[in-house]
Design a protein around this motif. Sequence first.
Motif, PDB file in Angstrom:
ATOM      1  N   PHE A 130       0.828  -1.207   0.000  1.00  0.00           N
ATOM      2  CA  PHE A 130       0.000   0.000   0.000  1.00  0.00           C
ATOM      3  C   PHE A 130       0.862   1.257   0.000  1.00  0.00           C
ATOM      4  CE2 PHE A 130      -2.708  -3.359   1.606  1.00  0.00           C
ATOM      5  CZ  PHE A 130      -3.788  -3.235   0.761  1.00  0.00           C
ATOM      6  N   ASP A 131       2.021   1.194   0.655  1.00  0.00           N
ATOM      7  CA  ASP A 131       2.943   2.331   0.601  1.00  0.00           C
ATOM      8  C   ASP A 131       3.452   2.536  -0.819  1.00  0.00           C
ATOM      9  OD1 ASP A 131       2.677   2.845   3.307  1.00  0.00           O
ATOM     10  OD2 ASP A 131       4.381   1.582   3.858  1.00  0.00           O
ATOM     11  N   HIS A 132       3.776   1.439  -1.498  1.00  0.00           N
ATOM     12  CA  HIS A 132       4.251   1.537  -2.883  1.00  0.00           C
ATOM     13  C   HIS A 132       3.147   2.055  -3.805  1.00  0.00           C
ATOM     14  CE1 HIS A 132       8.163  -0.153  -2.153  1.00  0.00           C
ATOM     15  NE2 HIS A 132       7.649  -1.232  -1.603  1.00  0.00           N
ATOM     16  N   LEU A 133       1.930   1.574  -3.587  1.00  0.00           N
ATOM     17  CA  LEU A 133       0.811   2.054  -4.402  1.00  0.00           C
ATOM     18  C   LEU A 133       0.554   3.540  -4.177  1.00  0.00           C
ATOM     19  CD1 LEU A 133      -1.718  -0.904  -4.101  1.00  0.00           C
ATOM     20  CD2 LEU A 133      -0.441  -0.204  -6.126  1.00  0.00           C
ATOM     21  N   ALA A 134       0.669   3.980  -2.938  1.00  0.00           N
ATOM     22  CA  ALA A 134       0.484   5.399  -2.653  1.00  0.00           C
ATOM     23  C   ALA A 134       1.577   6.231  -3.316  1.00  0.00           C
ATOM     24  CB  ALA A 134       0.482   5.638  -1.138  1.00  0.00           C
ATOM     25  N   ALA A 135       2.819   5.757  -3.269  1.00  0.00           N
ATOM     26  CA  ALA A 135       3.914   6.483  -3.920  1.00  0.00           C
ATOM     27  C   ALA A 135       3.723   6.520  -5.433  1.00  0.00           C
ATOM     28  CB  ALA A 135       5.253   5.827  -3.575  1.00  0.00           C
ATOM     29  N   ALA A 136       3.279   5.402  -6.016  1.00  0.00           N
ATOM     30  CA  ALA A 136       3.038   5.374  -7.461  1.00  0.00           C
ATOM     31  C   ALA A 136       1.903   6.323  -7.828  1.00  0.00           C
ATOM     32  CB  ALA A 136       2.706   3.949  -7.910  1.00  0.00           C
ATOM     33  N   GLY A 137       0.881   6.366  -7.006  1.00  0.00           N
ATOM     34  CA  GLY A 137      -0.221   7.295  -7.260  1.00  0.00           C
ATOM     35  C   GLY A 137       0.238   8.736  -7.206  1.00  0.00           C
ATOM     36  N   ASN A 138       1.111   9.053  -6.260  1.00  0.00           N
ATOM     37  CA  ASN A 138       1.640  10.418  -6.172  1.00  0.00           C
ATOM     38  C   ASN A 138       2.463  10.763  -7.405  1.00  0.00           C
ATOM     39  OD1 ASN A 138       0.463  10.981  -3.714  1.00  0.00           O
ATOM     40  ND2 ASN A 138       2.221  10.275  -2.543  1.00  0.00           N
ATOM     41  N   GLU A 139       3.250   9.806  -7.904  1.00  0.00           N
ATOM     42  CA  GLU A 139       4.049  10.047  -9.108  1.00  0.00           C
ATOM     43  C   GLU A 139       3.153  10.268 -10.322  1.00  0.00           C
ATOM     44  OE1 GLU A 139       7.344  10.448  -9.465  1.00  0.00           O
ATOM     45  OE2 GLU A 139       7.524  10.335  -7.298  1.00  0.00           O
ATOM     46  N   LEU A 140       2.100   9.464 -10.453  1.00  0.00           N
ATOM     47  CA  LEU A 140       1.167   9.638 -11.566  1.00  0.00           C
ATOM     48  C   LEU A 140       0.461  10.990 -11.482  1.00  0.00           C
ATOM     49  CD1 LEU A 140      -0.420   6.101 -11.839  1.00  0.00           C
ATOM     50  CD2 LEU A 140       1.010   7.230 -13.528  1.00  0.00           C
ATOM     51  N   LEU A 141       0.073  11.370 -10.290  1.00  0.00           N
ATOM     52  CA  LEU A 141      -0.580  12.665 -10.113  1.00  0.00           C
ATOM     53  C   LEU A 141       0.354  13.805 -10.481  1.00  0.00           C
ATOM     54  CD1 LEU A 141      -3.047  14.233  -9.162  1.00  0.00           C
ATOM     55  CD2 LEU A 141      -2.113  14.157  -6.854  1.00  0.00           C
ATOM     56  N   ALA A 142       1.619  13.713 -10.100  1.00  0.00           N
ATOM     57  CA  ALA A 142       2.591  14.760 -10.438  1.00  0.00           C
ATOM     58  C   ALA A 142       2.798  14.833 -11.948  1.00  0.00           C
ATOM     59  CB  ALA A 142       3.918  14.496  -9.731  1.00  0.00           C
ATOM     60  N   ALA A 143       2.863  13.682 -12.622  1.00  0.00           N
ATOM     61  CA  ALA A 143       3.034  13.676 -14.076  1.00  0.00           C
ATOM     62  C   ALA A 143       1.813  14.273 -14.764  1.00  0.00           C
ATOM     63  CB  ALA A 143       3.280  12.253 -14.565  1.00  0.00           C
ATOM     64  N   TYR A 144       0.638  13.922 -14.307  1.00  0.00           N
ATOM     65  CA  TYR A 144      -0.595  14.465 -14.878  1.00  0.00           C
ATOM     66  C   TYR A 144      -0.666  15.968 -14.669  1.00  0.00           C
ATOM     67  CZ  TYR A 144      -5.543  15.438 -15.469  1.00  0.00           C
ATOM     68  OH  TYR A 144      -6.736  15.983 -15.861  1.00  0.00           O
ATOM     69  N   ARG A 145      -0.359  16.399 -13.458  1.00  0.00           N
ATOM     70  CA  ARG A 145      -0.396  17.831 -13.143  1.00  0.00           C
ATOM     71  C   ARG A 145       0.577  18.599 -14.037  1.00  0.00           C
ATOM     72  NH1 ARG A 145       0.755  17.888  -7.648  1.00  0.00           N
ATOM     73  NH2 ARG A 145      -1.439  17.458  -7.277  1.00  0.00           N
ATOM     74  N   SER A 146       1.752  18.064 -14.253  1.00  0.00           N
ATOM     75  CA  SER A 146       2.742  18.714 -15.099  1.00  0.00           C
ATOM     76  C   SER A 146       2.237  18.830 -16.538  1.00  0.00           C
ATOM     77  CB  SER A 146       4.044  17.922 -15.058  1.00  0.00           C
ATOM     78  OG  SER A 146       4.967  18.449 -15.972  1.00  0.00           O
ATOM     79  N   ALA A 147       1.654  17.764 -17.055  1.00  0.00           N
ATOM     80  CA  ALA A 147       1.139  17.785 -18.424  1.00  0.00           C
ATOM     81  C   ALA A 147      -0.002  18.776 -18.571  1.00  0.00           C
ATOM     82  CB  ALA A 147       0.687  16.385 -18.828  1.00  0.00           C
ATOM     83  N   VAL A 148      -0.914  18.784 -17.606  1.00  0.00           N
ATOM     84  CA  VAL A 148      -2.061  19.685 -17.682  1.00  0.00           C
ATOM     85  C   VAL A 148      -1.612  21.136 -17.558  1.00  0.00           C
ATOM     86  CG1 VAL A 148      -4.147  20.398 -16.444  1.00  0.00           C
ATOM     87  CG2 VAL A 148      -3.741  17.989 -16.927  1.00  0.00           C
ATOM     88  N   GLN A 149      -0.698  21.426 -16.657  1.00  0.00           N
ATOM     89  CA  GLN A 149      -0.234  22.804 -16.501  1.00  0.00           C
ATOM     90  C   GLN A 149       0.466  23.298 -17.758  1.00  0.00           C
ATOM     91  OE1 GLN A 149       2.104  22.635 -12.934  1.00  0.00           O
ATOM     92  NE2 GLN A 149       0.344  23.021 -11.610  1.00  0.00           N
ATOM     93  N   ALA A 150       1.265  22.459 -18.398  1.00  0.00           N
ATOM     94  CA  ALA A 150       1.947  22.869 -19.625  1.00  0.00           C
ATOM     95  C   ALA A 150       0.927  23.148 -20.723  1.00  0.00           C
ATOM     96  CB  ALA A 150       2.930  21.790 -20.064  1.00  0.00           C
ATOM     97  N   GLN A 151      -0.076  22.300 -20.848  1.00  0.00           N
ATOM     98  CA  GLN A 151      -1.100  22.499 -21.868  1.00  0.00           C
ATOM     99  C   GLN A 151      -1.922  23.746 -21.565  1.00  0.00           C
ATOM    100  OE1 GLN A 151      -1.215  20.645 -24.573  1.00  0.00           O
ATOM    101  NE2 GLN A 151      -2.836  21.880 -25.438  1.00  0.00           N
ATOM    102  N   GLU A 152      -2.273  23.976 -20.313  1.00  0.00           N
ATOM    103  CA  GLU A 152      -3.043  25.169 -19.953  1.00  0.00           C
ATOM    104  C   GLU A 152      -2.256  26.439 -20.236  1.00  0.00           C
ATOM    105  OE1 GLU A 152      -4.189  24.611 -15.912  1.00  0.00           O
ATOM    106  OE2 GLU A 152      -6.020  23.525 -16.454  1.00  0.00           O
ATOM    107  N   ARG A 153      -0.957  26.412 -19.999  1.00  0.00           N
ATOM    108  CA  ARG A 153      -0.140  27.593 -20.316  1.00  0.00           C
ATOM    109  C   ARG A 153      -0.197  27.889 -21.813  1.00  0.00           C
ATOM    110  NH1 ARG A 153       3.383  25.726 -16.406  1.00  0.00           N
ATOM    111  NH2 ARG A 153       4.596  24.544 -17.914  1.00  0.00           N
ATOM    112  N   ARG A 154      -0.149  26.852 -22.628  1.00  0.00           N
ATOM    113  CA  ARG A 154      -0.233  27.061 -24.077  1.00  0.00           C
ATOM    114  C   ARG A 154      -1.580  27.627 -24.464  1.00  0.00           C
ATOM    115  NH1 ARG A 154       0.334  22.118 -27.214  1.00  0.00           N
ATOM    116  NH2 ARG A 154      -0.400  23.500 -28.827  1.00  0.00           N
ATOM    117  N   TRP A 155      -2.656  27.096 -23.876  1.00  0.00           N
ATOM    118  CA  TRP A 155      -3.992  27.533 -24.255  1.00  0.00           C
ATOM    119  C   TRP A 155      -4.282  28.954 -23.793  1.00  0.00           C
ATOM    120  CZ3 TRP A 155      -6.758  22.556 -22.277  1.00  0.00           C
ATOM    121  CH2 TRP A 155      -6.591  21.532 -23.209  1.00  0.00           C
ATOM    122  N   THR A 156      -3.942  29.247 -22.560  1.00  0.00           N
ATOM    123  CA  THR A 156      -4.329  30.539 -21.989  1.00  0.00           C
ATOM    124  C   THR A 156      -3.347  31.651 -22.288  1.00  0.00           C
ATOM    125  OG1 THR A 156      -3.265  30.002 -19.899  1.00  0.00           O
ATOM    126  CG2 THR A 156      -5.606  29.467 -20.114  1.00  0.00           C
ATOM    127  N   GLY A 157      -2.095  31.334 -22.415  1.00  0.00           N
ATOM    128  CA  GLY A 157      -1.101  32.378 -22.601  1.00  0.00           C
ATOM    129  C   GLY A 157      -0.752  32.649 -24.046  1.00  0.00           C
TER     130      GLY A 157
END
Length: 166
Positions: free
Chosen positions: A110-137
Amino acid sequence: MSEELPPSDAAREEAADEVRASDADAWATACAEDLQAEKARRRAEHGTPPGSAAEELKKLVDAVAEKLSGVQSPLLGAVAGPAAQQVVRQVVQQAKDAVEPVIERNPDVFDHLAAAGNELLAAYRSAVQAQERRWTGGDDRGDPRDQGGRRDGGDDAGPGERIDLD
């Protein structure tokens, strides 16, 4: 006259090992004391840290089980209410009995699953923020395909972007 013989090499090595062992113990003890003091300071400053993922999952299962057991069912009426509530309690208890041994046997999973989930969330957040910067800016530098000019053919009909499906 009695002459004392100088200590042999083995005796000198034993004495040196004892000194090294006592130094190592003193160092380990000092480190452990410092660590305990630092943990106590952080606990006082920030409160108790959250438990492991397995402990948090146990708390979640207990909280959900408690809430489900206490729910009154207005849909079933007064006649079926107690019987339905008993069935809910049994189902919740069976679910807890099935989940808890798995959690106890595999807490590291469960600790490993939680760490993997955090990594996936960070990757998703990075992708979404980069795309939003392109769209809005209006920053098209992020996409190398956009270096040659506008991709929508140059018409100013709206803020949309023409997408080639070829």
